[in-house]
Write a protein that holds these residues in place. Structure first.
Motif, short mmCIF file in Angstrom:
data_model
loop_
_atom_site.label_atom_id
_atom_site.label_comp_id
_atom_site.label_asym_id
_atom_site.label_seq_id
_atom_site.Cartn_x
_atom_site.Cartn_y
_atom_site.Cartn_z
N ALA A 49 1.05 -1.27 0.08
CA ALA A 49 0.03 0.05 -0.19
C ALA A 49 0.93 1.24 -0.01
CB ALA A 49 -0.99 -0.07 1.15
N GLN A 50 2.10 1.03 0.50
CA GLN A 50 2.95 2.35 0.63
C GLN A 50 3.99 2.37 -0.49
OE1 GLN A 50 3.75 3.53 4.67
NE2 GLN A 50 2.64 1.67 5.18
N ASP A 51 4.02 1.23 -1.32
CA ASP A 51 4.90 1.11 -2.62
C ASP A 51 4.67 2.01 -3.68
OD1 ASP A 51 6.74 0.63 -4.41
OD2 ASP A 51 6.36 -1.57 -4.33
N GLU A 52 5.06 3.16 -3.87
CA GLU A 52 4.44 4.18 -4.68
C GLU A 52 4.76 3.69 -6.23
OE1 GLU A 52 2.05 6.61 -4.06
OE2 GLU A 52 2.54 5.52 -2.06
N PHE A 53 6.29 3.10 -6.23
CA PHE A 53 6.53 2.50 -7.52
C PHE A 53 5.25 1.62 -8.10
CE2 PHE A 53 11.04 3.18 -6.40
CZ PHE A 53 11.09 3.96 -7.78
N PHE A 54 4.56 0.70 -7.25
CA PHE A 54 3.65 -0.17 -7.77
C PHE A 54 2.04 0.80 -8.02
CE2 PHE A 54 -0.17 -2.58 -6.55
CZ PHE A 54 0.19 -3.88 -7.39
N TRP A 55 2.03 1.63 -7.20
CA TRP A 55 0.80 2.31 -7.51
C TRP A 55 0.95 3.20 -8.71
CZ3 TRP A 55 -3.08 0.17 -5.83
CH2 TRP A 55 -3.00 -0.75 -4.86
N ARG A 56 1.96 3.71 -9.04
CA ARG A 56 2.41 4.58 -9.98
C ARG A 56 1.90 3.85 -11.27
NH1 ARG A 56 7.50 7.43 -9.26
NH2 ARG A 56 6.04 7.82 -7.66
N ALA A 325 -5.40 -8.28 -11.02
CA ALA A 325 -3.90 -8.05 -11.07
C ALA A 325 -3.71 -7.18 -9.85
CB ALA A 325 -3.82 -7.21 -12.47
N ILE A 326 -4.33 -6.13 -9.63
CA ILE A 326 -3.99 -5.46 -8.23
C ILE A 326 -3.89 -6.47 -7.10
CG2 ILE A 326 -4.42 -3.54 -6.58
CD1 ILE A 326 -5.65 -2.03 -8.98
N LYS A 331 -5.60 -3.62 -2.99
CA LYS A 331 -6.50 -2.66 -3.24
C LYS A 331 -6.99 -2.11 -1.95
CE LYS A 331 -10.35 -1.87 -6.15
NZ LYS A 331 -11.22 -2.74 -7.08
N ALA A 332 -7.61 -2.98 -1.06
CA ALA A 332 -8.20 -2.53 0.20
C ALA A 332 -7.09 -1.85 1.11
CB ALA A 332 -8.87 -3.71 0.95
N ALA A 333 -5.90 -2.51 1.04
CA ALA A 333 -5.05 -1.87 2.01
C ALA A 333 -4.48 -0.21 1.48
CB ALA A 333 -3.79 -2.61 2.06
N ARG A 334 -4.44 -0.13 0.13
CA ARG A 334 -4.14 1.03 -0.48
C ARG A 334 -5.49 2.20 -0.14
NH1 ARG A 334 0.08 4.55 -2.17
NH2 ARG A 334 -0.78 5.79 -3.88
N PRO A 414 -11.20 8.50 -2.40
CA PRO A 414 -10.39 8.32 -3.14
C PRO A 414 -10.48 7.07 -4.04
CG PRO A 414 -9.46 8.03 -1.11
CD PRO A 414 -10.85 8.18 -0.74
N ASN A 415 -9.50 6.65 -4.96
CA ASN A 415 -9.50 5.65 -5.47
C ASN A 415 -8.02 4.90 -5.66
OD1 ASN A 415 -10.50 3.29 -7.01
ND2 ASN A 415 -12.06 4.39 -7.83
N VAL A 416 -7.93 3.79 -6.45
CA VAL A 416 -6.47 3.16 -6.62
C VAL A 416 -5.54 4.15 -7.36
CG1 VAL A 416 -7.28 0.88 -6.22
CG2 VAL A 416 -7.50 1.98 -8.41
#
Ligand SMILES: Cc1ncc(COP(=O)(O)O)c(C=O)c1O
Length: 454
Positions: A49-56, A325-326, A331-334, A414-416
């Motif tokens: 949830a805190q890995d900005e590379f993943f969420w980018r 895929a997420i 997703k819930a944690a993010r 907010p959203n993913v």
């Protein structure tokens, strides 16, 4: 975020951007990808949830208008490009020879029934695909036989359209509808007791949300379903906001019917919903649009709605793949991470009131409600839009016969794809409002539920 925590996809995108030659199959690069894949696999959802590379990567999967900050994803979410493009593709395909391709798609979407059932934990023969939660819920609300005087127990914070559906049956057939109020946030025990207390000898249906669309109040669905079953009461659960936002299995809820809006948290193209009906309950509900008697026991009877845009339904397949895929847990944690980021930054202020359960343990994910004491929430929403281009919906209790609740709040969802910068801008805007106030004359924008559908 550790620098070693590269997701495989982040790396591959960079490799693409920099030119394959620069990275292609260099021993170091492969090692890094391998390392990244391993480190992601070992990470907990809370760490990811805190890995900005993943969420980018997720942020880039959407075509958005980033001149606006969308904190009203509870309305409906933008769908990822991959799903939207598949709508066009299926539309093109059907358009080539409608009678041929429409029939093919209609047959092929059986795979969606199977996939949805597998992902969300029920029998495929319990899944009907609909155009949204309103349709799903109205099928069962209008489809259950009730005699004059039979009673439906529900709450004042249920969705206005669903309350209107019961009210219409009350006017038309003389059923009784009992609604009760509850404070927010409240405990699951409190909600259980309120339902228990409301039961009368004529109670035939419990209708309630899994989480409300207002403050995301979570209901004890399984306990209420067991209570209902022990008294011969049918449970209809409004899961419009729940499925796809946080993980659970439909069969574990033990309810009789469950309606979902897939264009909300599953990120499906607009016009997708799901109706789950427990297998032995299927014959107890009439379909909204008539079906032949041979289909009495068949979940497909709820899907007989004549010619409709199959492309939209077929594209659900891509939305589901994107969700998978997420990963539901990630997703819930993010979503919770994003919500806690703004809530924790604001909550210490004495005039901030958070109306969702975000403390120990938190019971909300991507939807939470907040209020600034002394500021009209409609004025606040307008201030956020005018000064920060933030879209968030003001909740103001309306008049009967629709939803009646005695609080004001700004719903923040907010959203993913939401960035941390966007969340931080919201915090800054709220701090600005707290410090400097907002213009009084801004209060003249419409309120919920009379004018705004959330
Ligand atoms: C709690 C709840 N129920 C039902 C609905 C209706 O869903 P749909 O728009 O998919 O018909 C909504 C939509 O916002 C909702 O929030």
């Amino acid at each position: 975020m550790g620098t070693a925590m590269w997701s495989r996809r982040s790396f591959l995108r960079m490799a693409g951007a920099a030119g394959t030659a620069a990275f292609a199959l260099k021993a170091g690069a492969i090692e890094r990808v391998t390392e990244a894949a391993q480190s992601i696999a070992k990470m907990t959802p809370e760490e990811v949830a805190q890995d900005e590379f993943f969420w980018r990567e997720i942020q880039l999967a959407f075509k958005l208008d980033r001149t606006l900050i969308n904190l009203n994803n509870g309305f409906t979410s933008p769908t990822p490009r991959v799903a939207l493009e598949s709508v066009w593709r299926y539309m093109d395909m059907v358009n080539m020879l409608p009678v041929h391709y429409q029939g093919q798609i209609a047959g092929n979407v059986q795979t969606l029934r199977l996939r949805m059932a597998k992902e969300f934990g029920c029998d495929p023969e319990e899944v009907a695909l609909t155009r949204g939660a309103s349709e799903a819920l109205q099928i069962v609300q209008n489809g259950i036989d009730l005699k004059p005087g039979d009673e439906v127990v529900t709450t004042d914070q249920d969705y206005p359209r669903m309350l209107t559906t019961w009210d219409q049956r009350m006017r038309r057939e003389g059923i009784k509808v009992t609604r009760f109020q509850f404070p927010v946030p409240t405990t699951q025990d409190d909600l259980y007791r309120r339902f228990e207390k409301a039961i009368s000898p004529r109670t035939k249906v419990f209708h309630f949300t899994h989480i409300t669309n207002l403050t995301a109040q979570l209901f004890p669905v399984q306990r209420l379903s067991r209570l209902a079953r022990s008294k011969g009461i049918v449970t209809i659960v409004d899961g419009a906001h729940a499925l796809g936002q946080f993980p659970f299995k439909l069969r574990d809820l033990e309810c009789d019917a469950y309606g979902v809006s897939l264009h909300k948290w599953l990120l499906a193209p607009l016009g997708n919903g799901l109706l789950y009906v427990r297998r032995d309950m299927i014959p107890k509900f009439w379909p909204l649009q008539a079906a032949p008697e041979q289909q009495d026991n068949d979940i497909r009877k709820f899907e007989s709605i004549g010619t409709h845009p199959w492309a939209i339904r077929a594209a659900l397949g891509e939305a589901l793949a994107f969700h998978q895929a997420i990963g539901a847990e990630r997703k819930a944690a993010r979503l919770r991470f994003l919500t806690l980021r703004w809530a924790n930054a604001l909550k210490a202020h004495p005039r901030i009131k958070i109306l969702s359960e975000l403390s120990d343990p938190p019971q909300a994910w991507g939807v939470a409600a907040v209020n600034i004491e002394g500021i009209d929430v409609r004025a606040l929403a307008k201030f956020l839009m005018d000064n920060y281009r933030i879209v968030a919906v003001p909740l103001v209790g309306g008049a009967p016969p629709n939803s009646v609740f005695d609080y004001q709040a700004l719903r923040v969802s907010p959203n993913v794809y939401t960035t941390l910068e966007e969340i931080d801008t919201f915090v800054q805007a709220m701090e600005d409002a707290l410090k400097n106030g907002v213009p009084e004359d801004m209060a003249r924008i419409p309120g919920y539920p009379a004018d705004i559908v959330v």
